[in-house]
Design an enzyme around this catalytic site. Structure first.
Site, PDB file in Angstrom:
ATOM      1  N   GLU A 217       0.839  -1.210   0.000  1.00 14.54           N
ATOM      2  CA  GLU A 217       0.000   0.000   0.000  1.00 14.54           C
ATOM      3  C   GLU A 217       0.868   1.251   0.000  1.00 14.54           C
ATOM      4  OE1 GLU A 217      -3.089  -0.244  -0.632  1.00 14.54           O
ATOM      5  OE2 GLU A 217      -3.013  -2.418  -0.435  1.00 14.54           O
TER       6      GLU A 217
ATOM      7  N   TRP B  15       1.902   1.672  -3.482  1.00 10.19           N
ATOM      8  CA  TRP B  15       0.827   2.279  -4.296  1.00 10.19           C
ATOM      9  C   TRP B  15       0.906   3.802  -4.193  1.00 10.19           C
ATOM     10  CZ3 TRP B  15      -2.464   0.982  -8.025  1.00 10.19           C
ATOM     11  CH2 TRP B  15      -2.864  -0.349  -8.166  1.00 10.19           C
TER      12      TRP B  15
ATOM     13  N   TRP C 153     -21.449  11.770 -18.881  1.00 14.38           N
ATOM     14  CA  TRP C 153     -21.987  11.578 -17.536  1.00 14.38           C
ATOM     15  C   TRP C 153     -23.341  12.260 -17.427  1.00 14.38           C
ATOM     16  CZ3 TRP C 153     -19.159   8.013 -15.276  1.00 14.38           C
ATOM     17  CH2 TRP C 153     -17.803   7.916 -15.584  1.00 14.38           C
TER      18      TRP C 153
ATOM     19  N   ASN D  99     -10.760   2.454   3.398  1.00 18.90           N
ATOM     20  CA  ASN D  99     -10.411   2.246   1.989  1.00 18.90           C
ATOM     21  C   ASN D  99     -11.447   1.421   1.227  1.00 18.90           C
ATOM     22  OD1 ASN D  99      -8.576   2.239  -0.367  1.00 18.90           O
ATOM     23  ND2 ASN D  99      -8.486   0.054   0.089  1.00 18.90           N
TER      24      ASN D  99
ATOM     25  N   TRP E 224     -16.681  11.238 -12.277  1.00 20.65           N
ATOM     26  CA  TRP E 224     -15.794  10.942 -11.149  1.00 20.65           C
ATOM     27  C   TRP E 224     -15.181  12.211 -10.557  1.00 20.65           C
ATOM     28  CZ3 TRP E 224     -10.713  12.414 -11.941  1.00 20.65           C
ATOM     29  CH2 TRP E 224     -10.290  12.563 -13.266  1.00 20.65           C
TER      30      TRP E 224
ATOM     31  N   TRP F 263      -9.980   7.560  -7.625  1.00 16.09           N
ATOM     32  CA  TRP F 263     -11.199   7.862  -8.395  1.00 16.09           C
ATOM     33  C   TRP F 263     -11.105   7.326  -9.812  1.00 16.09           C
ATOM     34  CZ3 TRP F 263     -15.950   8.903  -7.125  1.00 16.09           C
ATOM     35  CH2 TRP F 263     -16.189   9.306  -5.808  1.00 16.09           C
TER      36      TRP F 263
END
Ligand SMILES: Cc1cc2nc3c(=O)[nH]c(=O)nc-3n(C[C@H](O)[C@H](O)[C@H](O)COP(=O)(O)OP(=O)(O)OC[C@H]3O[C@@H](n4cnc5c(N)ncnc54)[C@H](O)[C@@H]3O)c2cc1C
Length: 353
Positions: A150, A153, A181, A219, A237, A260
């Protein structure tokens, strides 16, 4: 000039054999681990250089937090204050790190470290955290290995932003910018329901209320509510990204944008567009007893563990008179609309004018 202190590897430090940036996480992570040497994890000898530091926040032109737009808030006590607070959290997490991989997905359980706000403001050292996790990983600790992933990441998304700054405002994969959208008053009303935690999907509402009241969101729930916004409500988003940026104490442009765009499938190494979380099954899987839901949606506290994930469908009589909304959307129908909406990406054709 800038000085690296926020991440282990930045910008162009981890590149492919061809000298380009990585676009997929696992090869990046492998290269990150190969490059790691004790030097990158050791503390900087700051004592030698303290004389060069600004004396007080406002000395030598260093602006205070208020000058750059921050306002004081009543911090959620368990997140801790300053480096002393970060240290308390880290010590607490050290005792749980070996179980991280099993506990991290369940929002009612104390599984993650809650260190993100400290990583954002530098009140913990990324080198110290990575050093501890890496040492334990080498000793065979699976929880530490997953937690270190993590942290990697985090570096990954930072270098993505460096190499692809267009992702700050548009889709990382530009063909996703062709998606239409929902917009207009109905879309705005759905967005307001999402922000305020009154969508009629208890796990989504509990998560959004956690964000609003604590400035933190687990998360797993960030993934669930982001998927819900883009793939159930059909909303851009960027609307959700902006709301998170305003509400999250741990807001980080690279991680937030990465999260996102992962959820909306437009990002680098994102989940495929046809993977659409079912909010009810996510709820049943990750909050089976409804403990997390009960904490943030007390109006549902009396419902059984089975009914609480979809109250109007499973306990309609009990719901009469309860001040809790009916679902704002039908998941199965929304799923079909989303698959159709994303066709424009698959065909890479431009949308109809
Ligand atoms: C839609 C969405 C938005 C997000 N927005 C942010 C954000 O604004 N700021 C932020 O720090 N994280 C963000 N994340 C990533 C992740 O949810 C948080 O880092 C994590 O929940 C913070 O809690 P923790 O410190 O207890 O995490 P832990 O599970 O203990 O993880 C330790 C640290 O690793 C890093 N990390 C963990 N997961 C990720 C990830 N997926 N991407 C990048 N870094 C990660 C964080 O620095 C975190 O503090 C987002 C994820 C999604 C899906």
């Amino acid at each position: 000039r800038s000085f690296k202190d926020h991440v282990i590897f930045e910008r162009r430090e981890v590149l492919t054999a061809a000298g380009g940036p990585y676009g997929v996480f696992t090869p990046y992570k492998n290269a990150w681990l190969r490059k790691l040497e004790p030097f990158y994890l050791s503390s900087y000898p700051v004592e030698r250089y303290t004389a060069a530091l600004a004396g007080t926040p406002l000395a030598r032109g260093v602006p205070g937090l208020a000058d750059i737009g921050f306002e004081p808030v009543e911090l959620t006590p368990h997140l801790g204050r300053g480096s002393a607070g970060g240290e308390v959290l880290f010590q607490d997490f050290l005792d749980r790190m070996d179980r991280y991989h099993e506990a991290r997905d369940f929002p009612a359980v104390k599984g993650p470290s809650y260190l993100s706000v400290h990583l954002r403001f530098g009140t913990v050292s990324i080198r110290r955290l990575a050093r501890e996790a890496h040492g334990r990983m080498l000793a065979g600790d699976r929880g530490a290995e997953v937690w270190l992933s993590e942290l990697i990441w985090r570096d990954f998304y930072h270098q993505v932003m460096h190499h692809h700054p267009h992702a700050m405002t548009g889709a990382f994969r530009p063909e996703y910018d062709a998606i239409r959208w929902e917009s207009g008053p109905e879309a705005e009303a759905l967005f307001a329901a999402w922000c305020e935690g009154r969508t009629g999907f208890p796990i989504v509402d509990a998560a959004m209320r956690q964000l609003k009241t604590t400035g933190y969101m687990h998360n797993r729930l960030r993934m669930v509510v982001a998927s819900f916004l883009t793939k159930d409500l059909g909303l851009d988003w960027r609307w959700g990204e902006r709301w998170f940026a305003e509400q999250l104490l741990d807001f980080d442009l690279a991680a937030n944008n990465g999260g996102w765009q992962w959820a909306s499938s437009s990002g680098c190494d994102a989940q495929p567009y046809f993977r659409i979380f079912n909010p009810v099954s996510q709820s049943e899987k990750f909050d089976a007893e409804g403990r997390f839901i009960r904490r943030y949606c007390p109006e549902l506290a009396e419902l059984s563990a089975k009914a609480i994930h979809a109250p109007w469908e499973r306990a309609p009589l009990q719901m009469q008179g309860v001040d809790y909304p009916r679902p704002v959307v039908d998941h199965a129908a929304a799923r079909e609309r989303t698959l159709a909406r994303y066709q424009v990406v698959k065909s890479r054709a431009l949308p109809e004018p």
